[in-house]
Design a protein around this motif. Sequence first.
Motif, PDB file in Angstrom:
ATOM      1  N   PRO A  65      -6.003 -54.704 -69.157  1.00 37.73           N
ATOM      2  CA  PRO A  65      -5.285 -54.067 -70.255  1.00 37.73           C
ATOM      3  C   PRO A  65      -6.272 -53.661 -71.356  1.00 37.73           C
ATOM      4  N   SER A  69      -2.468 -52.833 -66.231  1.00 36.98           N
ATOM      5  CA  SER A  69      -2.053 -54.216 -66.028  1.00 36.98           C
ATOM      6  C   SER A  69      -0.666 -54.202 -65.410  1.00 36.98           C
ATOM      7  N   GLY A  77      -0.411 -48.655 -68.351  1.00 36.78           N
ATOM      8  CA  GLY A  77      -1.618 -48.613 -69.149  1.00 36.78           C
ATOM      9  C   GLY A  77      -2.117 -47.203 -69.388  1.00 36.78           C
TER      10      GLY A  77
END
Length: 287
Positions: A65, A69, A77
Amino acid sequence: MNTIPGRRTRVLAATTATAGLALVAVTVSGCTSSGDGGSGSKTAAGGVELVKGGQLTTCTHLPYPPFQSEIDGKVQGFDVSLVDLVAKDLGVKQTVLDTPFENFKTGAFLNSGQCDLAAAGMTITEERKKNVDFSDPYFDATQAVLVDSKSGITSLADAKAKNAKIGAQAQTTGEEYVQKQGFDPVSFESSDAVLNGLRAGQVKAVVIDYPVVQGWLKNKANADAFKVVDNLNTGEQYGFTVKKGNSKLLAAVNKVITDAKADGTYKKLYEKWIGPYDASAASPSAS
């Protein structure tokens, strides 16, 4: 990042981000180019050849992240959102495979036909260019030095002077950087493991990409416990990768990067996933 022995590739659903709206599952299917043979064809818009019909298959390495993620079985993301734009232009949906990071350096999963492209917050280097073709840079990255707020460490130089144990993510440019500074870092397999190592006291400081640290510090408990004491401008830029010679897909990716920056989509996604946007550098504002 380390290659995990015996690790299996996982197929995960990707999501698409729309500015101002909640994330929704990708529903675009089929191809849009004429004569493409329907949704099962491996030829997408613009004559781009895909490894599987009707989908753009992306290799990544989780978790990382805010770039990618897994949340509730779906990958989200900044990288995911940008590649969703590529998939949309091609008239297909994006599917994400979670794979060992070492494969991104060698291009193994691209060369074996398991993935069309790789998106993993990967720094463009001359060494990696020998194995894969990089897109235009889509992100300027810096490395952050994160410490326990009570550690008394004030910078990377101070950590070295105090002979403090440093942690970094294995097989990354952050790890290479601290090694060049004379450290013998503790290597962690993932970005989450890096933070957990700091939290558990295995190391006194960690060096990792600043946007990742930004994501951690959005959590109040983390912000209270840890602080950034140094921001290292290492001149790194991220790029997506494709199999060497895959010029049509590379052109499609570069077009999306250019268009997204021109029409404001890039800025919106950046602010959603990463933080304040510096238009002059397309990098996070240091804190």
